[in-house]
Scaffold this motif. Sequence first.
Motif, PDB file in Angstrom:
ATOM      1  N   GLU A 147     -48.444  99.613 -36.190  1.00 48.13           N
ATOM      2  CA  GLU A 147     -48.688 100.863 -36.896  1.00 48.13           C
ATOM      3  C   GLU A 147     -50.061 100.843 -37.554  1.00 48.13           C
ATOM      4  O   GLU A 147     -50.695  99.790 -37.687  1.00 48.13           O
ATOM      5  CB  GLU A 147     -47.624 101.099 -37.970  1.00 48.13           C
ATOM      6  N   GLY A 148     -50.517 102.008 -37.983  1.00 46.89           N
ATOM      7  CA  GLY A 148     -51.763 102.071 -38.717  1.00 46.89           C
ATOM      8  C   GLY A 148     -51.553 101.758 -40.192  1.00 46.89           C
ATOM      9  O   GLY A 148     -50.422 101.788 -40.681  1.00 46.89           O
ATOM     10  N   PRO A 149     -52.624 101.440 -40.912  1.00 45.72           N
ATOM     11  CA  PRO A 149     -52.505 101.186 -42.359  1.00 45.72           C
ATOM     12  C   PRO A 149     -52.003 102.426 -43.094  1.00 45.72           C
ATOM     13  O   PRO A 149     -52.403 103.550 -42.777  1.00 45.72           O
ATOM     14  CB  PRO A 149     -53.942 100.856 -42.765  1.00 45.72           C
ATOM     15  N   VAL A 150     -51.159 102.196 -44.087  1.00 41.64           N
ATOM     16  CA  VAL A 150     -50.638 103.279 -44.916  1.00 41.64           C
ATOM     17  C   VAL A 150     -51.199 103.128 -46.318  1.00 41.64           C
ATOM     18  O   VAL A 150     -51.097 102.059 -46.920  1.00 41.64           O
ATOM     19  CB  VAL A 150     -49.096 103.256 -44.943  1.00 41.64           C
ATOM     20  N   LEU A 151     -51.787 104.201 -46.836  1.00 41.45           N
ATOM     21  CA  LEU A 151     -52.418 104.160 -48.149  1.00 41.45           C
ATOM     22  C   LEU A 151     -51.387 103.933 -49.249  1.00 41.45           C
ATOM     23  O   LEU A 151     -50.362 104.609 -49.313  1.00 41.45           O
ATOM     24  CB  LEU A 151     -53.144 105.478 -48.407  1.00 41.45           C
ATOM     25  N   LEU A 152     -51.690 102.961 -50.121  1.00 40.06           N
ATOM     26  CA  LEU A 152     -50.839 102.705 -51.286  1.00 40.06           C
ATOM     27  C   LEU A 152     -51.437 103.328 -52.540  1.00 40.06           C
ATOM     28  O   LEU A 152     -50.735 103.984 -53.316  1.00 40.06           O
ATOM     29  CB  LEU A 152     -50.679 101.193 -51.502  1.00 40.06           C
ATOM     30  N   VAL A 153     -52.739 103.112 -52.758  1.00 41.72           N
ATOM     31  CA  VAL A 153     -53.353 103.576 -53.992  1.00 41.72           C
ATOM     32  C   VAL A 153     -54.867 103.666 -53.832  1.00 41.72           C
ATOM     33  O   VAL A 153     -55.456 102.991 -52.974  1.00 41.72           O
ATOM     34  CB  VAL A 153     -53.017 102.601 -55.151  1.00 41.72           C
ATOM     35  N   THR A 154     -55.487 104.507 -54.642  1.00 46.15           N
ATOM     36  CA  THR A 154     -56.951 104.571 -54.772  1.00 46.15           C
ATOM     37  C   THR A 154     -57.296 104.355 -56.243  1.00 46.15           C
ATOM     38  O   THR A 154     -56.682 104.977 -57.119  1.00 46.15           O
ATOM     39  CB  THR A 154     -57.484 105.940 -54.339  1.00 46.15           C
ATOM     40  N   VAL A 155     -58.269 103.478 -56.505  1.00 47.31           N
ATOM     41  CA  VAL A 155     -58.763 103.290 -57.865  1.00 47.31           C
ATOM     42  C   VAL A 155     -60.258 103.594 -57.871  1.00 47.31           C
ATOM     43  O   VAL A 155     -60.961 103.269 -56.909  1.00 47.31           O
ATOM     44  CB  VAL A 155     -58.484 101.869 -58.399  1.00 47.31           C
ATOM     45  N   VAL A 156     -60.705 104.249 -58.941  1.00 50.61           N
ATOM     46  CA  VAL A 156     -62.105 104.681 -58.983  1.00 50.61           C
ATOM     47  C   VAL A 156     -62.837 104.274 -60.265  1.00 50.61           C
ATOM     48  O   VAL A 156     -64.069 104.265 -60.294  1.00 50.61           O
ATOM     49  CB  VAL A 156     -62.240 106.209 -58.798  1.00 50.61           C
ATOM     50  N   ALA A 182     -58.138  95.849 -28.078  1.00 46.69           N
ATOM     51  CA  ALA A 182     -57.921  95.888 -29.524  1.00 46.69           C
ATOM     52  C   ALA A 182     -57.013  97.066 -29.850  1.00 46.69           C
ATOM     53  O   ALA A 182     -56.619  97.835 -28.974  1.00 46.69           O
ATOM     54  CB  ALA A 182     -59.245  96.043 -30.272  1.00 46.69           C
ATOM     55  N   LEU A 183     -56.707  97.215 -31.127  1.00 45.17           N
ATOM     56  CA  LEU A 183     -56.017  98.397 -31.621  1.00 45.17           C
ATOM     57  C   LEU A 183     -57.084  99.370 -32.122  1.00 45.17           C
ATOM     58  O   LEU A 183     -57.897  99.012 -32.977  1.00 45.17           O
ATOM     59  CB  LEU A 183     -55.058  98.033 -32.757  1.00 45.17           C
ATOM     60  N   TYR A 184     -57.098 100.579 -31.576  1.00 47.99           N
ATOM     61  CA  TYR A 184     -58.080 101.578 -31.987  1.00 47.99           C
ATOM     62  C   TYR A 184     -57.380 102.582 -32.895  1.00 47.99           C
ATOM     63  O   TYR A 184     -56.409 103.230 -32.509  1.00 47.99           O
ATOM     64  CB  TYR A 184     -58.719 102.246 -30.767  1.00 47.99           C
ATOM     65  N   ALA A 237     -59.634 109.359 -49.902  1.00 49.56           N
ATOM     66  CA  ALA A 237     -58.863 108.283 -49.282  1.00 49.56           C
ATOM     67  C   ALA A 237     -58.526 108.630 -47.843  1.00 49.56           C
ATOM     68  O   ALA A 237     -58.283 109.784 -47.506  1.00 49.56           O
ATOM     69  CB  ALA A 237     -57.580 108.043 -50.072  1.00 49.56           C
ATOM     70  N   GLN A 238     -58.521 107.617 -47.014  1.00 50.19           N
ATOM     71  CA  GLN A 238     -58.280 107.814 -45.596  1.00 50.19           C
ATOM     72  C   GLN A 238     -56.804 107.721 -45.252  1.00 50.19           C
ATOM     73  O   GLN A 238     -56.077 106.905 -45.804  1.00 50.19           O
ATOM     74  CB  GLN A 238     -59.030 106.750 -44.794  1.00 50.19           C
ATOM     75  N   TYR A 239     -56.401 108.546 -44.294  1.00 51.51           N
ATOM     76  CA  TYR A 239     -55.056 108.512 -43.748  1.00 51.51           C
ATOM     77  C   TYR A 239     -55.168 108.154 -42.272  1.00 51.51           C
ATOM     78  O   TYR A 239     -55.905 108.797 -41.532  1.00 51.51           O
ATOM     79  CB  TYR A 239     -54.364 109.863 -43.945  1.00 51.51           C
ATOM     80  N   PHE A 240     -54.427 107.114 -41.879  1.00 52.31           N
ATOM     81  CA  PHE A 240     -54.555 106.561 -40.548  1.00 52.31           C
ATOM     82  C   PHE A 240     -53.454 107.037 -39.613  1.00 52.31           C
ATOM     83  O   PHE A 240     -52.314 107.274 -40.025  1.00 52.31           O
ATOM     84  CB  PHE A 240     -54.499 105.028 -40.596  1.00 52.31           C
ATOM     85  N   GLY A 241     -53.811 107.118 -38.331  1.00 52.35           N
ATOM     86  CA  GLY A 241     -52.819 107.298 -37.295  1.00 52.35           C
ATOM     87  C   GLY A 241     -52.202 105.959 -36.921  1.00 52.35           C
ATOM     88  O   GLY A 241     -52.602 104.919 -37.444  1.00 52.35           O
ATOM     89  N   PRO A 242     -51.232 105.949 -36.003  1.00 52.81           N
ATOM     90  CA  PRO A 242     -50.539 104.724 -35.624  1.00 52.81           C
ATOM     91  C   PRO A 242     -51.350 103.818 -34.712  1.00 52.81           C
ATOM     92  O   PRO A 242     -50.995 102.664 -34.514  1.00 52.81           O
ATOM     93  CB  PRO A 242     -49.290 105.224 -34.899  1.00 52.81           C
ATOM     94  N   ASP A 262     -41.351  94.444 -48.513  1.00 57.71           N
ATOM     95  CA  ASP A 262     -42.768  94.338 -48.875  1.00 57.71           C
ATOM     96  C   ASP A 262     -43.570  93.589 -47.812  1.00 57.71           C
ATOM     97  O   ASP A 262     -44.805  93.543 -47.893  1.00 57.71           O
ATOM     98  CB  ASP A 262     -42.928  93.616 -50.216  1.00 57.71           C
ATOM     99  N   THR A 263     -42.886  93.013 -46.855  1.00 53.66           N
ATOM    100  CA  THR A 263     -43.557  92.252 -45.792  1.00 53.66           C
ATOM    101  C   THR A 263     -44.540  93.141 -45.046  1.00 53.66           C
ATOM    102  O   THR A 263     -44.238  94.290 -44.716  1.00 53.66           O
ATOM    103  CB  THR A 263     -42.514  91.693 -44.806  1.00 53.66           C
ATOM    104  N   GLY A 264     -45.739  92.596 -44.791  1.00 55.32           N
ATOM    105  CA  GLY A 264     -46.751  93.358 -44.064  1.00 55.32           C
ATOM    106  C   GLY A 264     -48.136  92.795 -44.296  1.00 55.32           C
ATOM    107  O   GLY A 264     -48.303  91.789 -44.985  1.00 55.32           O
ATOM    108  N   LEU A 265     -49.111  93.474 -43.716  1.00 59.15           N
ATOM    109  CA  LEU A 265     -50.520  93.101 -43.901  1.00 59.15           C
ATOM    110  C   LEU A 265     -51.099  94.013 -44.972  1.00 59.15           C
ATOM    111  O   LEU A 265     -51.060  95.241 -44.839  1.00 59.15           O
ATOM    112  CB  LEU A 265     -51.278  93.291 -42.587  1.00 59.15           C
ATOM    113  N   TYR A 266     -51.611  93.426 -46.035  1.00 57.54           N
ATOM    114  CA  TYR A 266     -52.202  94.187 -47.134  1.00 57.54           C
ATOM    115  C   TYR A 266     -53.719  94.166 -46.994  1.00 57.54           C
ATOM    116  O   TYR A 266     -54.332  93.107 -46.869  1.00 57.54           O
ATOM    117  CB  TYR A 266     -51.764  93.622 -48.478  1.00 57.54           C
TER     118      TYR A 266
END
Lengths: 116, 111
Positions: free
Chosen positions: B41-50, A87-89, A104-109, B83-87
Motif C-alpha cells: 500500500e501507499g503511505p498513509v498520513l498520520l500527522v503534520t507539524v509546522v 520498484a513501487l511507483y 500534506a500529501q495523500y498517496f495512492g496504493p 501498529d505494525t508497519g513502516l513509519y
Amino acid sequence: ETGVTQTPRHLVMGMTNKKSLKCEQHLGHNAMYWYKQSAKKPLELMFVYSLEERVENNSVPSRFSPECPNSSHLFLHLHTLQPEDSALYLCASSQESTLAGGGAQYFGPGTRLTVL
Amino acid sequence: TQLLEQSPQFLSIQEGENLTVYCNSSSVFSSLQWYRQEPGEGPVLLVTVVTGGEVKKLKRLTFQFGDARKDSSLHITAAQPGDTGLYLCAGRTSGTYKYIFGTGTRLKVLA
C-alpha cells in the motif's frame, strides 16, 4: 481509501515495451507527484506538477515521461526500461496554497512494476 | 544534499510496550509529516507539524517537532499489533514543493 487511485496495481514488462501508469485524485487538490520506492532506499521524488505545470524534475532518466492533462489526472509513460527500474511507483496529491508549509500529501496504493 | 535519518531502522516489540522513533536532519524544515505504510500500500498520513516545539497527539501516538525544526519524534504508548508497519517521516523546505523522506523505521508488534 485515500482519494487517490492508481492503475494498474501490478505491471510486468520487458525492456522493449511501452506502458503507462495512471493516477487519479478525487480530492480537488492542485498538485500531483510521482515517487519511486525501491527496497532499502528512501522514497525518491521523480516529478511534481502544480496547476498542471511541471515544477520539479529530479534528474529522472528520459525513459520516464510524465503527463498531467488536468489537475485530477497524472500519467507516467514508460519506455525501454531497465531491470533496476523495478520498484513501487507511488502517486500523491496535495493542496498547495503557499509554499511556506502545509500541503500534506495523500498517496495512492502504488503500482508494483517489474522489468524483465 | 538534504537527508532525514530515522532510528531505529527496525524494531520488534511485544504488545503493550512503549517505543520512540526518531527523525533527524541538519536541515531546517517548514513542515514535517509522519506516515505509516503497510505492505503493498501507499503511505498513509498520520500527522503534520509546522511549529518548532509543537506536540500533537493521535490516540496512543504522540508526535513532537524539535524547537529548531530539524528533528522530530514519534512515541507510541502501549503498542498493539495493528501498529505494525513502516513509519516514514518527510520534511519540506519553505519555497519548494519537494518533500525529503526519511530512511524509514520498520515496526513489528508481537501479540
